[in-house]
Design a protein around this motif. Sequence first.
Motif, PDB file in Angstrom:
ATOM      1  N   PRO A 145      -9.329 -27.908   7.692  1.00 16.56           N
ATOM      2  CA  PRO A 145      -8.707 -28.913   8.550  1.00 16.56           C
ATOM      3  C   PRO A 145      -7.443 -28.387   9.214  1.00 16.56           C
ATOM      4  CG  PRO A 145      -9.279 -29.819   6.400  1.00 16.56           C
ATOM      5  CD  PRO A 145      -9.465 -28.347   6.301  1.00 16.56           C
ATOM      6  N   ALA A 146      -7.200 -28.887  10.423  1.00 14.77           N
ATOM      7  CA  ALA A 146      -6.024 -28.470  11.162  1.00 14.77           C
ATOM      8  C   ALA A 146      -4.763 -28.921  10.445  1.00 14.77           C
ATOM      9  CB  ALA A 146      -6.064 -29.047  12.571  1.00 14.77           C
ATOM     10  N   ILE A 147      -3.739 -28.092  10.509  1.00 11.68           N
ATOM     11  CA  ILE A 147      -2.433 -28.476  10.002  1.00 11.68           C
ATOM     12  C   ILE A 147      -1.458 -28.413  11.171  1.00 11.68           C
ATOM     13  CG2 ILE A 147      -2.927 -27.606   7.698  1.00 11.68           C
ATOM     14  CD1 ILE A 147      -1.244 -25.175   8.337  1.00 11.68           C
ATOM     15  N   ASN A 148      -0.320 -29.064  11.004  1.00 11.84           N
ATOM     16  CA  ASN A 148       0.680 -29.105  12.082  1.00 11.84           C
ATOM     17  C   ASN A 148       0.098 -29.659  13.369  1.00 11.84           C
ATOM     18  OD1 ASN A 148       2.477 -27.845  10.307  1.00 11.84           O
ATOM     19  ND2 ASN A 148       1.861 -25.806  10.998  1.00 11.84           N
ATOM     20  N   ASP A 149      -0.968 -30.481  13.233  1.00  9.35           N
ATOM     21  CA  ASP A 149      -1.611 -31.087  14.406  1.00  9.35           C
ATOM     22  C   ASP A 149      -2.203 -30.029  15.338  1.00  9.35           C
ATOM     23  OD1 ASP A 149      -2.401 -33.503  15.513  1.00  9.35           O
ATOM     24  OD2 ASP A 149      -0.747 -33.541  16.965  1.00  9.35           O
ATOM     25  N   HIS A 150      -2.548 -28.833  14.776  1.00  6.89           N
ATOM     26  CA  HIS A 150      -3.113 -27.758  15.583  1.00  6.89           C
ATOM     27  C   HIS A 150      -4.646 -27.822  15.582  1.00  6.89           C
ATOM     28  CE1 HIS A 150       0.638 -24.950  15.138  1.00  6.89           C
ATOM     29  NE2 HIS A 150       0.900 -26.070  15.762  1.00  6.89           N
ATOM     30  N   TRP A 151      -5.222 -27.157  16.549  1.00  8.56           N
ATOM     31  CA  TRP A 151      -6.664 -26.936  16.553  1.00  8.56           C
ATOM     32  C   TRP A 151      -6.985 -25.707  15.700  1.00  8.56           C
ATOM     33  CZ3 TRP A 151      -8.175 -27.168  22.464  1.00  8.56           C
ATOM     34  CH2 TRP A 151      -8.088 -28.490  22.911  1.00  8.56           C
ATOM     35  N   VAL A 152      -8.085 -25.754  14.956  1.00  4.44           N
ATOM     36  CA  VAL A 152      -8.611 -24.595  14.237  1.00  4.44           C
ATOM     37  C   VAL A 152     -10.060 -24.416  14.688  1.00  4.44           C
ATOM     38  CG1 VAL A 152      -8.994 -23.495  12.017  1.00  4.44           C
ATOM     39  CG2 VAL A 152      -7.127 -25.134  12.282  1.00  4.44           C
ATOM     40  N   LEU A 153     -10.354 -23.270  15.295  1.00  4.89           N
ATOM     41  CA  LEU A 153     -11.625 -23.078  15.984  1.00  4.89           C
ATOM     42  C   LEU A 153     -12.368 -21.857  15.459  1.00  4.89           C
ATOM     43  CD1 LEU A 153     -10.235 -23.585  19.604  1.00  4.89           C
ATOM     44  CD2 LEU A 153     -11.057 -25.348  18.033  1.00  4.89           C
ATOM     45  N   LYS A 154     -13.691 -21.904  15.565  1.00  5.45           N
ATOM     46  CA  LYS A 154     -14.553 -20.786  15.202  1.00  5.45           C
ATOM     47  C   LYS A 154     -15.083 -20.124  16.470  1.00  5.45           C
ATOM     48  CE  LYS A 154     -17.331 -23.482  13.085  1.00  5.45           C
ATOM     49  NZ  LYS A 154     -18.484 -24.022  12.334  1.00  5.45           N
ATOM     50  N   SER A 155     -15.180 -18.801  16.429  1.00  7.69           N
ATOM     51  CA  SER A 155     -15.727 -18.076  17.572  1.00  7.69           C
ATOM     52  C   SER A 155     -17.200 -17.765  17.352  1.00  7.69           C
ATOM     53  CB  SER A 155     -14.962 -16.767  17.799  1.00  7.69           C
ATOM     54  OG  SER A 155     -15.239 -15.866  16.739  1.00  7.69           O
ATOM     55  N   SER A 156     -17.851 -17.327  18.406  1.00 12.66           N
ATOM     56  CA  SER A 156     -19.239 -16.868  18.343  1.00 12.66           C
ATOM     57  C   SER A 156     -19.301 -15.453  18.896  1.00 12.66           C
ATOM     58  CB  SER A 156     -20.151 -17.782  19.163  1.00 12.66           C
ATOM     59  OG  SER A 156     -20.125 -19.109  18.674  1.00 12.66           O
ATOM     60  N   HIS A 157     -20.190 -14.648  18.319  1.00 12.82           N
ATOM     61  CA  HIS A 157     -20.368 -13.295  18.835  1.00 12.82           C
ATOM     62  C   HIS A 157     -21.277 -13.361  20.047  1.00 12.82           C
ATOM     63  CE1 HIS A 157     -22.270  -9.180  18.847  1.00 12.82           C
ATOM     64  NE2 HIS A 157     -20.985  -8.933  18.999  1.00 12.82           N
TER      65      HIS A 157
END
Length: 669
Positions: free
Chosen positions: A468-480
């Motif tokens: 889960p995001a902290i500090n109201d940030h986005w946490v995203l996954k990349s794709s190859h």
Amino acid sequence: MLEVVGDPVFAVIEEGGFTLSFGGSDVKRNQKTLYGYADEAEGVARVRIRFTDGTEFANFIEDVDWIPIPDLVTFASAVEAAISISGEGVLTLRGNYPEGVTLTVSKACDASQLTTNSLYANLWPRPKDVDLGQPDNLYEEPLRANGDTLSVQVRIHADNVMTTFQVILDFDDTKLRATSCTQGSGWPGDFECTLNDPANQVAFIGNKVDSTTSGTNVIVADIDFDVLDASATATMSGTIVKLIQLDANGNEDNANDGEPIVAGEVTVILAGGTGRRRALAAVRDAGDARTSLVVQRERDAYFDSHVRRRLQDAAFITSYIADKSLATDCGNEDPLYGDLTRDGQFNAEDVFAASVVSLGMAQGIVSYGDLCAEVQNRLDYNRDGSFDLQDILYLLRVAVRKLHFVTAIAVDSTDVVAGTSGDLVVSVSVNNYLGEPVTSQMGVRMEMSYNASDGDPAPASVKDEAHPAINDHWVLKSSHIGNGVWQVAVHAEPFWYARVFGVAIMLETTDTSGAASNERYVSMAGASVEPYGSNGIEFTSVVEVGVAGEYIQSPSPPPSPPPFVIDIYDDTELGAIFDLETKVVYVAGNDPLPADFGRVAMQFTPFLSRVMRNGKEYFAWLPSTEDGKLSEERIDQLVIETERYQEWIATKRTSQEINAEIEEQVAAG
């Protein structure tokens, strides 16, 4: 009749027989071991002959010179590749062997009259060679069963001061599985080790630029294996990728680079009962184990050692930097990322080069600005804007395949405009230590400081739900997306607000079994999500993104009004706008605009934004119908419409005033 009498190690055959024993400086008699360098270590067979008439020669080879030795006796070795024996009884060590090598002496004219003895073969490492196991001792090694632990000690013969080493150990992974690798008691510097990547190798590296370590048996690593198949034997071998030694004049002595290890090539007996074997490792005290380095931000003790002990003085550092062209010739930089020394490959030599620069900076001998621009850029491997010990740690982990190089970060924010839903595209190019694109056994995550309260990242597939995001940030996954490029394409839902926000990159790898650890995680420049935050790392962006346009969220938006009805609108794009200068409110499509603009009743919930156009400030309300996304085009259209509306109002007012004036004049006569 043959009868063994006396010491069972030295068999005496009473009837026309012989006693075979061994001597020489390279023979450990109490352990029956021939040890030393391959093809050099020698022993001598001692043959005691007792004839039936009572005549006896205590050492036939030395005592009898009137008959050639081969005319009377014949020598043979059961394993010539381990220990050979000449016709004159000279023993020569050829290679390692896991069991005693049977040596035979018999009558030249009657091979049935013979006696045997055995020796163990144990190679010692030549200078700059690597050995596995104990130097020369034997012990009672029990039968191993599946699931038992085999411990192996790794030793290096450092005939000069050893500063850096990099070794790859190969083994049969159908018989053994590596389970742990810890720093050896003889090595005081940095140490990194990787297991199961691939499953049949252990890769380890050590580095200490101000080392004073040397010796014939420097214990650099202790490795444990689980026995998977105890029904047979398992082989071990390896390669010396890099071994850096410095002589008394500070000159490098790297003769064995890229060579296979010799003394350490062994066969391990996993079955066959209890017996005397060559010891691979002594029992270790658990308190001696040193765990691998964990994620950390500082290692002050390392710097302290550099300041305290200046084995490499200013002349050496200055000369080394010049010899490796670290301050000049940037135009000739090899394209292989990480290759500071420009020899076409990345290995421990480049770690050593970075350490020399670090030492020079710590001692004030060289500054970062003295290095050529390309080297400066390449030294900042974790992209935090500086070169420090974290970058050297990064290099160590790349060398043993725990991490990879991020060779490029590209940001495409062309479509990132306030009020729109255009995608932000961030691409990360990743290569391994060979310069090859990395396509598997890793992932790239991104932390973006765009406030989640301003909108969710979309599409939903990019969200890292597990963290889960902290500090109201986005946490995203990349794709190859191919060729080692890992990419995130994301937009804010329902639309972008005008913001400047940062992006941190997280590179995270696994071994072939899918296992991960803190040593396999690195962030650029700093991520605050787990596991980084709990290790004291704070969010620091490696790149920043600015949302184009002047569209910003109202600082204190009023409560959302209830839906209202517009009976007439000028286009399919609904909306309303308030001119803060003229105090005119315009609703798109309001009468008395021409009827051919279209007339359809529409209900919508407004969104408020404050915008600037042509030096004037407006409040714009746009509906949530259709896709619910604000756009610059809609706002521009509303501004044009309100200007036209205000022109019409002004024209109408002027016309009314003129008409009123005419009527007054007519009335006045």
